[in-house]
Design a protein around this motif. Structure first.
Motif, mmCIF file in Angstrom:
data_model
loop_
_atom_site.group_PDB
_atom_site.id
_atom_site.type_symbol
_atom_site.label_atom_id
_atom_site.label_comp_id
_atom_site.label_asym_id
_atom_site.label_seq_id
_atom_site.Cartn_x
_atom_site.Cartn_y
_atom_site.Cartn_z
ATOM 1 N N GLY A 1 0.811 -1.214 0.000
ATOM 2 C CA GLY A 1 0.000 0.000 0.000
ATOM 3 C C GLY A 1 0.841 1.259 0.000
ATOM 4 O O GLY A 1 0.428 2.290 0.530
ATOM 5 N N ILE A 2 2.028 1.196 -0.603
ATOM 6 C CA ILE A 2 2.964 2.324 -0.564
ATOM 7 C C ILE A 2 2.354 3.590 -1.168
ATOM 8 O O ILE A 2 1.556 3.538 -2.106
ATOM 9 N N ARG A 3 2.733 4.729 -0.589
ATOM 10 C CA ARG A 3 2.382 6.027 -1.155
ATOM 11 C C ARG A 3 3.663 6.767 -1.503
ATOM 12 O O ARG A 3 4.718 6.511 -0.924
ATOM 13 N N PHE A 4 3.546 7.686 -2.447
ATOM 14 C CA PHE A 4 4.743 8.364 -2.951
ATOM 15 C C PHE A 4 4.696 9.875 -2.725
ATOM 16 O O PHE A 4 5.370 10.625 -3.419
ATOM 17 N N HIS A 5 3.923 10.321 -1.725
ATOM 18 C CA HIS A 5 3.894 11.760 -1.460
ATOM 19 C C HIS A 5 4.949 12.172 -0.439
ATOM 20 O O HIS A 5 5.175 13.354 -0.222
ATOM 21 N N THR A 6 5.593 11.176 0.216
ATOM 22 C CA THR A 6 6.639 11.509 1.173
ATOM 23 C C THR A 6 8.006 11.556 0.475
ATOM 24 O O THR A 6 8.206 10.918 -0.557
ATOM 25 N N ALA A 7 8.939 12.263 1.071
ATOM 26 C CA ALA A 7 10.179 12.642 0.393
ATOM 27 C C ALA A 7 10.967 11.462 -0.169
ATOM 28 O O ALA A 7 11.205 11.389 -1.376
ATOM 29 N N VAL A 8 11.394 10.542 0.680
ATOM 30 C CA VAL A 8 12.283 9.467 0.224
ATOM 31 C C VAL A 8 11.597 8.609 -0.833
ATOM 32 O O VAL A 8 12.182 8.302 -1.887
ATOM 33 N N ASN A 9 10.351 8.227 -0.567
ATOM 34 C CA ASN A 9 9.627 7.385 -1.528
ATOM 35 C C ASN A 9 9.446 8.101 -2.859
ATOM 36 O O ASN A 9 9.595 7.512 -3.932
ATOM 37 N N SER A 10 9.131 9.384 -2.791
ATOM 38 C CA SER A 10 8.937 10.177 -4.006
ATOM 39 C C SER A 10 10.240 10.294 -4.798
ATOM 40 O O SER A 10 10.264 10.115 -6.023
ATOM 41 N N PHE A 11 11.342 10.571 -4.109
ATOM 42 C CA PHE A 11 12.635 10.697 -4.773
ATOM 43 C C PHE A 11 13.026 9.390 -5.465
ATOM 44 O O PHE A 11 13.539 9.384 -6.591
ATOM 45 N N CYS A 12 12.790 8.265 -4.768
ATOM 46 C CA CYS A 12 13.147 6.960 -5.337
ATOM 47 C C CYS A 12 12.315 6.658 -6.582
ATOM 48 O O CYS A 12 12.831 6.098 -7.562
ATOM 49 N N LEU A 13 11.039 7.019 -6.553
ATOM 50 C CA LEU A 13 10.188 6.809 -7.729
ATOM 51 C C LEU A 13 10.683 7.646 -8.901
ATOM 52 O O LEU A 13 10.805 7.140 -10.023
ATOM 53 N N ASN A 14 10.974 8.925 -8.648
ATOM 54 C CA ASN A 14 11.501 9.792 -9.708
ATOM 55 C C ASN A 14 12.762 9.202 -10.330
ATOM 56 O O ASN A 14 12.889 9.136 -11.557
ATOM 57 N N ALA A 15 13.665 8.739 -9.468
ATOM 58 C CA ALA A 15 14.929 8.189 -9.957
ATOM 59 C C ALA A 15 14.701 6.911 -10.754
ATOM 60 O O ALA A 15 15.334 6.689 -11.792
ATOM 61 N N ALA A 16 13.770 6.071 -10.293
ATOM 62 C CA ALA A 16 13.534 4.776 -10.939
ATOM 63 C C ALA A 16 12.987 4.924 -12.355
ATOM 64 O O ALA A 16 13.297 4.117 -13.232
ATOM 65 N N ILE A 17 12.180 5.976 -12.579
ATOM 66 C CA ILE A 17 11.572 6.132 -13.903
ATOM 67 C C ILE A 17 12.239 7.230 -14.726
ATOM 68 O O ILE A 17 11.727 7.655 -15.761
ATOM 69 N N GLY A 18 13.406 7.691 -14.269
ATOM 70 C CA GLY A 18 14.202 8.624 -15.045
ATOM 71 C C GLY A 18 13.721 10.058 -15.035
ATOM 72 O O GLY A 18 14.075 10.839 -15.922
ATOM 73 N N GLU A 19 12.920 10.429 -14.024
ATOM 74 C CA GLU A 19 12.468 11.819 -13.924
ATOM 75 C C GLU A 19 13.439 12.636 -13.076
ATOM 76 O O GLU A 19 14.181 12.095 -12.262
ATOM 77 N N LYS A 20 13.398 13.932 -13.270
ATOM 78 C CA LYS A 20 14.151 14.813 -12.396
ATOM 79 C C LYS A 20 13.533 14.774 -10.996
ATOM 80 O O LYS A 20 12.324 14.657 -10.844
#
Length: 260
Positions: A179-198
């Motif tokens: 049930g992960i969410r991506f609005h928190t800092a570390v999770n959001s940063f990791c998602l951005n990095a994983a899909i090649g976004e800034k």
């Protein structure tokens, strides 16, 4: 030992219930209104753990009926997006304030012990060190979510003679879950990095320290309280460590060297 978890399918709850093993509890009741549609949190639950799932809303449910015979209530149901809370203050107040009020009242009637989550966001931006003993006028909540958490803490303080509870001010949660969410800092940063976004950051926050909490450390806390019957009617900070955004970015760059 019988356990009930509200908001059981969210980020923290979904990971916690998948960490349980046969023999941990005699009964585990999961309550969630499925408003976030995290159905996968119920997939492939550990075999041999006596789960039962209830689709209901803590703001309207007959909580006394659900809590009867329950030893410990782990209250996770909340709208936790601090930044987004500015755009839905009425909804946040309903779920994140009136919900816990009803949970506390039900614990009062049934004698269930309560694990309640608050947030280190109640401290806001501070120049020096602060802890759980700081005066109320030193708290600087900067979002509707954090302001309501202070009100919830005060609800429990008024019930110290009628229920046993702990209030835990969690640092920003980081870690994977069904049930992960991506609005928190570390999770959001990791998602951005994983899909090649800034990775988008506030320049003013680059070297600012914030408290973070590993989801696995949160589990250690829950299990400690339940196994040791640790319910002290007090407030505790719960963090794994303090990091700056820059330190987190450096860790991510070890895995994704070309992120911007």
């Amino acid at each position: 030992m019988n356990l009930l978890i509200t908001g059981a399918l969210g980020h923290i709850g979904s990971c916690f219930i998948h960490s349980l093993k046969p023999g941990d509890f005699n009964k585990v009741v999961l309550i969630d209104n499925l408003s976030s549609q995290r159905y996968p949190s119920l997939f492939n639950l550990p075999e041999g753990v006596p789960f039962s799932f209830v689709k209901d809303d803590i703001c309207t449910a007959d909580l006394e009926e659900y809590f009867t015979g329950i030893d410990v209530v782990l209250h996770l149901a909340a709208i936790t997006d601090a930044a987004g809370s500015f755009d839905m203050q009425e909804q946040v107040e309903q779920v994140t304030f009136h919900g816990p009020e009803r949970v506390a009242q039900a614990c009062e009637v049934t004698g269930s012990r309560l694990i309640f989550l608050s947030t280190t966001s109640v401290y806001g931006v501070q120049d020096g060190e602060v802890d759980e003993d700081c005066p109320i006028d030193q708290l600087k909540p900067q979002s509707p979510y954090a302001k309501i958490k202070i009100l919830e803490e005060n609800i429990l303080k008024k019930k110290t003679k009628s229920i046993r509870y702990n209030t835990f001010r969690f640092g920003t949660i980081a870690g994977t879950a069904k049930g992960i969410r991506f609005h928190t800092a570390v999770n959001s940063f990791c998602l951005n990095a994983a899909i090649g976004e800034k990775i988008k950051i506030y320049k003013t926050a680059l070297h600012q320290y914030r408290p973070y909490l590993s989801i696995k450390d949160a589990f250690k806390l829950f299990k400690f309280c339940i196994e040791k019957d640790f319910f002290e009617n007090d407030i505790y900070n719960v963090v794994s460590n303090n990091f700056t955004v820059n330190q987190i970015i450096k860790k991510i760059k070890k895995l994704k060297k070309n992120i911007k």
